[in-house]
Design an enzyme around this catalytic site. Structure first.
Site: not given
Ligand code: ATP
Ligand code: LTN
Length: 328
Positions: A112, A193, A196
């Site tokens: 990040k 990955k 969001k």
């Molecule tokens: P950001 O992009 O803001 O980092 P993110 O979509 O990666 O957000 P987080 O808020 O970091 O999501 O994660 C929330 C939860 O969802 C965590 O438990 C994370 O491990 C899970 N998670 C996020 N993205 C995925 C994915 N692509 N597959 C499975 N689990 C996920």
């Protein structure tokens, strides 16, 4: 009863990746534990956010969506992180017991911080805030996607260190990682990955996407030119990701899903089945969300959650404060 705790930060709209890696697991376990789920709004400002009003709207949307996904308010303490002052207070103490070297090794910080010019200190210390979220409530287990495992392990290390230094203050938490769907990939770049906060919305399916948008995204999801369906994450990442999404959302064991699709030659037919499972998962969630978002029900639940969380958190903080020698 053992305690389970998890949170998903409102840094964008919830995706099916969040659902598979975070929410679905939480729902599966919520009855077996004294469950805590919270909206980590304080984590959101670790990267610049353009619009505070948007954060507030998202907090509400997230809270209603959790309820719509099946969070059971009778079984679960559901609250907003910033409404619990003790989490800030504990974070400071934990920061003083966490090493720069440990935080420098966090892979999420590395990735990040590379994307920004002026990196805020909060992005660096974010895992300590997360450790405070977890150990403040004596959480035993923390269901997360694979990307958060390293942070939960750091929370363990900090808890052990504090216990060694000051006596038994904290329960040492353990991560729980989903067997299927712990890392759903981006539909446009299946080596990455699904997230969001990705810039390209075509790679991500949001829980509140319309069926026509979902159809567009799945139809355009990157596959390959091999002309047969098989599970091979190295050579066929796009196809493998779609099989994983199908298995995770339908609750089909991975091997069964692989056997079901292997050998299909028409990607269109394969994608249709994946699409159907996504629709079936999201339809009831979206319908319930529409109902909930027209009422103030969520506020009642969040008020109750805040009160219970504060009661537990302030008691624990008081113990820690005394243990480190603060006050008179
Ligand atoms: P950001 O992009 O803001 O980092 P993110 O979509 O990666 O957000 P987080 O808020 O970091 O999501 O994660 C929330 C939860 O969802 C965590 O438990 C994370 O491990 C899970 N998670 C996020 N993205 C995925 C994915 N692509 N597959 C499975 N689990 C996920
Ligand atoms: N950093 C997590 C959200 C989060 C969390 C937590 C998850 C903050 N505090 C405590 C589990 C336990 C993320 O998903 N980005």
């Amino acid at each position: 009863m053992k305690r389970l705790l998890s949170g998903l930060q409102p840094s964008g709209e919830l995706t099916i990746g969040n659902y598979c890696g975070g929410i679905r697991q939480f729902l599966q376990y919520q009855k077996e534990y004294d469950s805590f789920l919270f909206v980590p709004d304080m984590h959101t400002i670790t990267v610049p956010q353009a619009n505070p009003e948007l954060i507030r709207e998202r907090i509400r949307r997230f809270a209603n969506l959790y309820l719509a996904c099946g969070l059971d308010p009778q079984n679960c303490t559901f609250y907003i992180q910033s409404e619990i002052p003790a989490v800030n207070q504990l974070t400071w103490i934990l920061e003083c017991h966490t090493y720069m070297g440990e935080l420098s090794r966090m892979t999420q910080y590395k990735s990040k911080s590379e994307k920004q010019t002026n990196v805020g200190c909060g992005l660096f210390t974010y895992p300590v805030l997360m450790a405070a979220d977890i150990i403040l409530y004596d959480s035993n287990v923390v269901p997360v996607g694979i990307d958060q495992k390293q942070h939960v392990e750091l929370a363990r290390d900090i808890a052990v260190r504090m216990n060694n230094r000051y006596g038994d203050l904290f329960v040492v938490p353990e991560p729980i990682i989903a067997k299927v769907g712990a890392k759903i990939k981006d539909l446009q770049d299946p080596t990455k990955k699904m997230s969001k906060s990705n810039e390209d919305p075509m790679g991500t399916i949001f829980l509140l996407d319309s069926e026509s948008d979902i159809k567009k995204k799945i139809n355009r999801a990157v596959t390959d030119n091999d002309g047969y369906v098989a599970f091979d994450e190295e050579k066929k990442p796009g196809i493998s990701n779609l099989i994983t999404i199908y298995a995770a959302l339908s609750g089909t064991p991975m091997q069964e899903a692989i056997d079901h699709f292997t050998g299909m030659t028409r990607y269109g037919d394969f994608k249709k089945e994946v699409l159907e499972v996504i629709y079936e998962t999201l339809r009831p969630i979206q319908a319930e969300y529409q109902k909930l978002s027209q009422s103030d029900y969520v506020d009642t639940i969040l008020d109750q959650g805040r009160d219970r969380a504060n009661e537990i958190a302030s008691k624990k903080y008081d113990l820690v404060r005394k243990a480190v020698g603060f006050g008179r």
